[in-house]
Design a protein around this motif. Sequence first.
Motif, PDB file in Angstrom:
ATOM      1  N   TRP A   1       0.876  -1.191   0.054  1.00  0.00           N
ATOM      2  CA  TRP A   1       0.155   0.117   0.134  1.00  0.00           C
ATOM      3  C   TRP A   1       0.766   1.449  -0.139  1.00  0.00           C
ATOM      4  O   TRP A   1       2.196   1.273   0.244  1.00  0.00           O
ATOM      5  N   THR A   2       0.278   2.292  -0.382  1.00  0.00           N
ATOM      6  CA  THR A   2       1.027   3.597  -0.355  1.00  0.00           C
ATOM      7  C   THR A   2       0.051   4.634   0.117  1.00  0.00           C
ATOM      8  O   THR A   2      -1.224   4.812  -0.139  1.00  0.00           O
ATOM      9  N   ASP A   3       0.376   5.707   1.125  1.00  0.00           N
ATOM     10  CA  ASP A   3      -0.542   6.852   1.226  1.00  0.00           C
ATOM     11  C   ASP A   3       0.061   8.001   0.816  1.00  0.00           C
ATOM     12  O   ASP A   3       1.395   8.357   1.259  1.00  0.00           O
ATOM     13  N   GLN A   4      -0.494   8.799   0.282  1.00  0.00           N
ATOM     14  CA  GLN A   4      -0.086  10.266  -0.308  1.00  0.00           C
ATOM     15  C   GLN A   4      -1.378  11.041  -0.297  1.00  0.00           C
ATOM     16  O   GLN A   4      -2.357  10.754  -1.013  1.00  0.00           O
ATOM     17  N   PHE A   5      -0.981  12.098   0.489  1.00  0.00           N
ATOM     18  CA  PHE A   5      -2.254  13.303   0.585  1.00  0.00           C
ATOM     19  C   PHE A   5      -3.332  12.313   0.875  1.00  0.00           C
ATOM     20  O   PHE A   5      -3.335  11.729   2.301  1.00  0.00           O
ATOM     21  N   ASP A   6      -4.484  12.500   0.427  1.00  0.00           N
ATOM     22  CA  ASP A   6      -5.795  11.597   0.662  1.00  0.00           C
ATOM     23  C   ASP A   6      -6.010  10.382   0.116  1.00  0.00           C
ATOM     24  O   ASP A   6      -7.016   9.806   0.208  1.00  0.00           O
ATOM     25  N   ALA A   7      -5.016   9.871  -0.585  1.00  0.00           N
ATOM     26  CA  ALA A   7      -5.261   8.692  -1.115  1.00  0.00           C
ATOM     27  C   ALA A   7      -4.429   7.577  -0.396  1.00  0.00           C
ATOM     28  O   ALA A   7      -3.267   7.505  -0.026  1.00  0.00           O
ATOM     29  N   LYS A   8      -5.526   6.640  -0.056  1.00  0.00           N
ATOM     30  CA  LYS A   8      -4.719   5.287   0.523  1.00  0.00           C
ATOM     31  C   LYS A   8      -4.943   4.065  -0.915  1.00  0.00           C
ATOM     32  O   LYS A   8      -5.937   3.864  -1.122  1.00  0.00           O
ATOM     33  N   ILE A   9      -3.836   3.764  -1.441  1.00  0.00           N
ATOM     34  CA  ILE A   9      -3.629   2.998  -2.625  1.00  0.00           C
ATOM     35  C   ILE A   9      -3.227   1.703  -2.085  1.00  0.00           C
ATOM     36  O   ILE A   9      -2.077   1.510  -1.643  1.00  0.00           O
ATOM     37  N   GLN A  10      -4.066   0.448  -2.371  1.00  0.00           N
ATOM     38  CA  GLN A  10      -3.808  -0.866  -1.813  1.00  0.00           C
ATOM     39  C   GLN A  10      -3.786  -1.769  -3.143  1.00  0.00           C
ATOM     40  O   GLN A  10      -4.560  -1.552  -3.854  1.00  0.00           O
ATOM     41  N   ALA A  11      -2.791  -2.927  -3.069  1.00  0.00           N
ATOM     42  CA  ALA A  11      -2.735  -3.721  -4.264  1.00  0.00           C
ATOM     43  C   ALA A  11      -2.337  -5.046  -3.561  1.00  0.00           C
ATOM     44  O   ALA A  11      -1.585  -5.199  -2.897  1.00  0.00           O
ATOM     45  N   HIS A  12      -3.094  -5.963  -4.274  1.00  0.00           N
ATOM     46  CA  HIS A  12      -2.588  -7.247  -3.947  1.00  0.00           C
ATOM     47  C   HIS A  12      -2.402  -8.107  -5.432  1.00  0.00           C
ATOM     48  O   HIS A  12      -2.948  -7.774  -6.374  1.00  0.00           O
ATOM     49  N   GLY A  13      -1.269  -8.770  -5.440  1.00  0.00           N
ATOM     50  CA  GLY A  13      -0.969  -9.365  -6.594  1.00  0.00           C
ATOM     51  C   GLY A  13       0.505  -8.832  -7.265  1.00  0.00           C
ATOM     52  O   GLY A  13       1.046  -8.135  -6.757  1.00  0.00           O
ATOM     53  N   VAL A  14       0.353  -9.036  -8.622  1.00  0.00           N
ATOM     54  CA  VAL A  14       1.616  -8.606  -9.525  1.00  0.00           C
ATOM     55  C   VAL A  14       1.021  -7.808 -10.511  1.00  0.00           C
ATOM     56  O   VAL A  14      -0.287  -7.626 -10.932  1.00  0.00           O
ATOM     57  N   PHE A  15       1.659  -6.723 -11.215  1.00  0.00           N
ATOM     58  CA  PHE A  15       1.239  -5.924 -12.039  1.00  0.00           C
ATOM     59  C   PHE A  15       2.116  -5.673 -13.057  1.00  0.00           C
ATOM     60  O   PHE A  15       2.869  -4.754 -13.325  1.00  0.00           O
ATOM     61  N   PRO A  16       2.385  -6.746 -13.950  1.00  0.00           N
ATOM     62  CA  PRO A  16       3.178  -6.783 -15.104  1.00  0.00           C
ATOM     63  C   PRO A  16       2.863  -5.606 -16.317  1.00  0.00           C
ATOM     64  O   PRO A  16       1.799  -5.351 -16.268  1.00  0.00           O
ATOM     65  N   ALA A  17       4.110  -5.108 -16.922  1.00  0.00           N
ATOM     66  CA  ALA A  17       3.600  -4.105 -17.850  1.00  0.00           C
ATOM     67  C   ALA A  17       2.468  -4.488 -18.900  1.00  0.00           C
ATOM     68  O   ALA A  17       1.859  -3.626 -19.521  1.00  0.00           O
ATOM     69  N   GLU A  18       2.661  -5.869 -19.230  1.00  0.00           N
ATOM     70  CA  GLU A  18       1.517  -6.180 -20.269  1.00  0.00           C
ATOM     71  C   GLU A  18       0.376  -6.281 -19.754  1.00  0.00           C
ATOM     72  O   GLU A  18      -0.621  -6.641 -20.658  1.00  0.00           O
ATOM     73  N   ALA A  19       0.081  -6.446 -18.454  1.00  0.00           N
ATOM     74  CA  ALA A  19      -1.378  -6.462 -18.093  1.00  0.00           C
ATOM     75  C   ALA A  19      -2.295  -5.356 -18.448  1.00  0.00           C
ATOM     76  O   ALA A  19      -2.111  -4.328 -18.697  1.00  0.00           O
ATOM     77  N   GLU A  20      -3.605  -6.112 -18.822  1.00  0.00           N
ATOM     78  CA  GLU A  20      -4.574  -4.923 -18.998  1.00  0.00           C
ATOM     79  C   GLU A  20      -5.203  -4.528 -17.886  1.00  0.00           C
ATOM     80  O   GLU A  20      -5.936  -5.476 -17.039  1.00  0.00           O
ATOM     81  N   MET A  21      -5.690  -3.433 -17.762  1.00  0.00           N
ATOM     82  CA  MET A  21      -6.002  -2.561 -16.615  1.00  0.00           C
ATOM     83  C   MET A  21      -7.464  -2.403 -16.785  1.00  0.00           C
ATOM     84  O   MET A  21      -7.785  -1.789 -17.760  1.00  0.00           O
ATOM     85  N   VAL A  22      -8.571  -2.961 -15.956  1.00  0.00           N
ATOM     86  CA  VAL A  22     -10.112  -2.738 -16.209  1.00  0.00           C
ATOM     87  C   VAL A  22     -10.495  -1.956 -14.705  1.00  0.00           C
ATOM     88  O   VAL A  22     -10.308  -2.882 -13.780  1.00  0.00           O
ATOM     89  N   VAL A  23     -11.224  -0.998 -14.842  1.00  0.00           N
ATOM     90  CA  VAL A  23     -11.921  -0.503 -13.686  1.00  0.00           C
ATOM     91  C   VAL A  23     -12.916  -1.156 -13.376  1.00  0.00           C
ATOM     92  O   VAL A  23     -14.219  -1.397 -14.416  1.00  0.00           O
TER      93      VAL A  23
END
Length: 387
Positions: free
Chosen positions: A322-344
Amino acid sequence: MGDLDRVVVVGASAAGVTTAETLRREGHTAGLVLVGDEKVLPYDRPPLSKQVLAGTWEPERTALRPASAYTDHGIELRLGTPATGLDLARRKVVLSSGEEIGYDGLVIATGTTPRTLPFGHDLGGVHVLRTMDDALALRGDLLRSSSVVVVGAGFLGSEAAAAARRMGLDVTLVDPLPLPLVRQFGDRVATAIAELHEEQGVRLRMGTGVVALHGEGAVSGVELTDGSVLRADIVLVAIGAVPATDWLAGSGVPVDDGVVCDATCKAVDHVYAAGDVARWFNPRFGGLMRVEHRMNATEQGMAVARALLGAPTQFAPTPYFWTDQFDAKIQAHGVFPAEAEMVVAHGSLADRKFVAHYLVDGRVVGVLGWNMARQLLQDRHLITGLA
């Protein structure tokens, strides 16, 4: 591993402390030594770039355990005496004092050391941020200054830039990559992070490297690859870290971007590694992995302790960070390779409240949440890994 008359844990880190505690909790009653290169009690590092730097936590609050906990568990602390060598044949760790400590089981949990620029680190006002002393020295300079240039827009640099901006300083964040944290999360999330920083008044100089630090005695400016010079009372160099393995040179322990281990975190007979320094085979994702995040240090320390006690299992976690920056708490599980497709998958990236799935060949390999912790927890089971 059979009888363990003495286990030596090198590295008074979260991984090292967890290993020692788990050994005691799960049945190891013989000798247990925890070696650390700093003189202070082991402490948590993530708060250094956030709460300690911002001044919202006193240093004592970062302690992993009170002094009494080590005494109560019979853990012998050797602080302020870093390991300088290892003799595998004789099963001895060599300390900076010249003392040799024998072991039946050894855990390497020495973490990482900061990368530095090839110039300018002798100037006053130029900092790295790894230890408590680093954090307190940087905070002291920030309180006396008006401008800071942060070199490196990864986790550490972005968090420190946010903390410095909240302290009222003029902050510039510099990185040769096009966006903050783009390597970690891809263009879309990185763009949102960049926009957040700019809205808060951080100046971004992305796609730009540093060629020189100016100043006589103390830093006064940062020269970039485009020829411009940024005024700076303070410079924080946050360009990543390398595994702390120099003390293992010539020992026979396999080292390649960390201590190379099998799926049970074993490097060689009687020797295991845990935390940021360990590069082990993660069967869930089908390859060697080194993870510089807090939760992994705890989980790996527990796994290594159990392996030492004769119950080795494949260590196959899904990384969490995770990372905390200003009012943002960004949390992540897993891996995030450059070739991955991101879907909201939930919420809205524009509103900065969303959960995104990262897919490779149609399989979810990572999930990320921005100020949406509850939904993120519900989605993390979707991660299948790569193996």
